[in-house]
Motif scaffolding. Structure first.
Motif, short mmCIF file in Angstrom:
data_model
loop_
_atom_site.label_atom_id
_atom_site.label_comp_id
_atom_site.label_asym_id
_atom_site.label_seq_id
_atom_site.Cartn_x
_atom_site.Cartn_y
_atom_site.Cartn_z
N UNK A 77 59.10 112.40 73.06
CA UNK A 77 60.23 112.65 73.94
C UNK A 77 60.30 111.60 75.05
N UNK A 78 59.16 111.30 75.65
CA UNK A 78 59.13 110.31 76.73
C UNK A 78 59.48 108.91 76.22
N UNK A 79 58.97 108.56 75.03
CA UNK A 79 59.26 107.24 74.47
C UNK A 79 60.75 107.10 74.15
N UNK A 80 61.34 108.16 73.60
CA UNK A 80 62.76 108.12 73.28
C UNK A 80 63.60 108.01 74.54
N UNK A 81 63.20 108.72 75.58
CA UNK A 81 63.92 108.62 76.86
C UNK A 81 63.84 107.21 77.41
N UNK A 82 62.68 106.58 77.29
CA UNK A 82 62.52 105.20 77.77
C UNK A 82 63.43 104.25 77.00
N UNK A 83 63.53 104.44 75.68
CA UNK A 83 64.41 103.58 74.89
C UNK A 83 65.87 103.81 75.26
N UNK A 84 66.24 105.08 75.47
CA UNK A 84 67.62 105.37 75.90
C UNK A 84 67.93 104.71 77.24
N UNK A 85 66.94 104.73 78.13
CA UNK A 85 67.13 104.10 79.44
C UNK A 85 67.34 102.60 79.29
N UNK A 86 66.57 101.99 78.39
CA UNK A 86 66.72 100.55 78.16
C UNK A 86 68.10 100.23 77.60
N UNK A 87 68.53 100.97 76.58
CA UNK A 87 69.83 100.71 75.97
C UNK A 87 70.98 100.94 76.96
N UNK A 88 70.87 102.03 77.73
CA UNK A 88 71.92 102.33 78.71
C UNK A 88 71.96 101.26 79.80
N UNK A 89 70.77 100.85 80.26
CA UNK A 89 70.72 99.81 81.29
C UNK A 89 71.26 98.49 80.80
N UNK A 90 70.97 98.15 79.56
CA UNK A 90 71.45 96.90 79.00
C UNK A 90 72.97 96.90 78.88
N UNK A 91 73.54 98.02 78.44
CA UNK A 91 74.98 98.09 78.27
C UNK A 91 75.72 98.18 79.61
N UNK A 92 75.06 98.75 80.62
CA UNK A 92 75.71 98.87 81.93
C UNK A 92 75.61 97.59 82.74
N UNK A 93 74.66 96.73 82.39
CA UNK A 93 74.45 95.51 83.17
C UNK A 93 75.46 94.43 82.78
N UNK A 94 75.83 93.58 83.71
CA UNK A 94 76.77 92.48 83.41
C UNK A 94 76.07 91.35 82.66
N UNK A 95 76.82 90.34 82.32
CA UNK A 95 76.26 89.18 81.62
C UNK A 95 75.16 88.52 82.46
N UNK A 96 75.41 88.32 83.75
CA UNK A 96 74.44 87.68 84.63
C UNK A 96 73.83 88.77 85.51
N UNK A 97 72.53 89.01 85.34
CA UNK A 97 71.90 90.18 85.94
C UNK A 97 71.17 89.84 87.23
N UNK A 98 71.02 90.87 88.06
CA UNK A 98 70.27 90.74 89.30
C UNK A 98 68.78 90.98 89.03
#
Length: 347
Positions: free
Chosen positions: A225-246
């Motif tokens: 469950x924790x590993x899946x949540x971490x992967x979801x966080x990565x995918x969501x963060x990647x899609x929410x971030x712009x092309x040039x990241x802070x």
């Protein structure tokens, strides 16, 4: 014109050729003879006159017809960011020039039936010519090839890479990889949706305490469950971030992926302690860490050069291939594509 095609119908095999000549293709088609397998029995060696387009002619046409239009502000932003976060951009010969790839349309140079391809033996002759054409782009038009796209299977064929241990990914196949590891093989786009689904299911299983009385199984469910949540966080963060990241956005993606990989390693050990082959270490996990390291270094979101658009384009090209006769398939696909390119800019 239609009535006169094929010498007024006396030579029907020439009708297609005459119509193409009359319509006028926007780019010249070049030919090269390459070794292939016979399309009839897929065993006998044969030769094929393969049609292809020259990259420098294609790029010139796209610019002349203004089918590639990118705001100068976007170009300046790209190079400024690259110069700040990489050690090559500021000294690159093409600094300040306009990129052609990214989110632009896909422009095929050739097409070839996979089952007749002999790998590098078939591809190398045409790649040598394309390499020369790319050189002409750099010399005369200041265009530079900075990325080789494509899925693993074709990269392996082009660059003679060793076979990969990862199973072929086909949508909707549920089974046991190697007769032991449960596996649901999905295409990249759909797998993102299923990861979210798995997160919901695993959280529910943990909340219900379905593994009560089995300490190792309970631990495995919580880790999953924790590993899946971490992967979801990565995918969501990647899609929410712009092309040039802070820095903060890069750090978030780094920590999410690191958490996933560390938890997954513990999952492997836990399932082995239970005597169950459930979590398999795969080479793509190693690649995922390199992607994160690259984002740390360049502050450039890898989402903007993923292959989702390429896979969608392949699907469109498949429809085109299915609509033409099998004889001279490579030529007919290319000519029909060029007709569309000349009228509306591509498929």
């Amino acid at each position: 014109m239609m009535a006169r095609a094929g010498t007024s119908g006396k030579h029907p095999n020439n009708i297609e050729r005459d119509i193409m000549r009359h319509l006028g293709l926007p780019l010249p088609i070049h030919w090269i003879t390459v070794p292939v397998l016979s399309a009839r029995d897929r065993k006998t060696r044969s030769e094929l006159r393969l049609p292809y387009l020259m990259p420098h002619e294609l790029v010139h046409y796209l610019h002349e017809t203004q089918q590639v239009q990118i705001m100068q502000e976007s170009v300046n932003e790209f190079w400024a960011h690259a110069a700040q976060h990489t050690d090559w951009a500021a000294h690159h010969e093409g600094f300040g020039t306009m990129p052609l790839g990214g989110l632009q349309m896909r422009y095929p140079l050739m097409n070839l039936r996979e089952f007749i391809c002999l790998g590098p033996e078939t591809l190398n002759p045409v790649m040598e010519v394309l390499s020369w054409s790319f050189g002409q782009l750099a010399a005369g038009g200041r265009h530079y090839l900075i990325e080789m796209r494509g899925d693993w299977k074709w990269q392996k064929a082009f660059f003679c890479l060793k076979p990969h241990s990862q199973a072929t990914m086909t949508s909707g196949m549920l089974g046991f990889e190697g007769g032991a590891y449960p596996s649901l093989n999905l295409k990249a786009w759909n797998s993102r949706l299923f990861v979210v689904f798995f997160e919901v299911v695993l959280k529910e299983l943990v909340a219900r305490d379905t593994a009560a009385g089995n300490e190792l199984l309970c631990k495995e469910l919580k880790l999953a469950s924790a590993a899946t949540t971490a992967m979801c966080a990565f995918l969501a963060g990647m899609e929410a971030s712009p092309r040039y990241m802070s820095d903060e956005q890069c750090r978030y993606l780094h920590e999410s992926m690191q958490s996933f990989l560390e938890l997954y390693e513990v999952l492997i050990a836990t399932s082995l302690a239970r005597g169950t082959a459930r979590w398999k270490a795969v080479p793509k996990h190693h690649l995922a860490w390199h992607l994160v390291e690259e984002m740390d270094r360049s502050h450039y979101n890898v989402r903007f050069y993923h292959s989702f658009l390429d896979e969608d384009y392949i699907g469109q090209w498949k429809l085109l291939a299915q609509s033409v006769p099998r004889d001279l398939l490579e030529y007919r696909c290319l000519t029909r594509y060029l007709l569309r390119l000349g009228t509306k800019g591509g498929i």
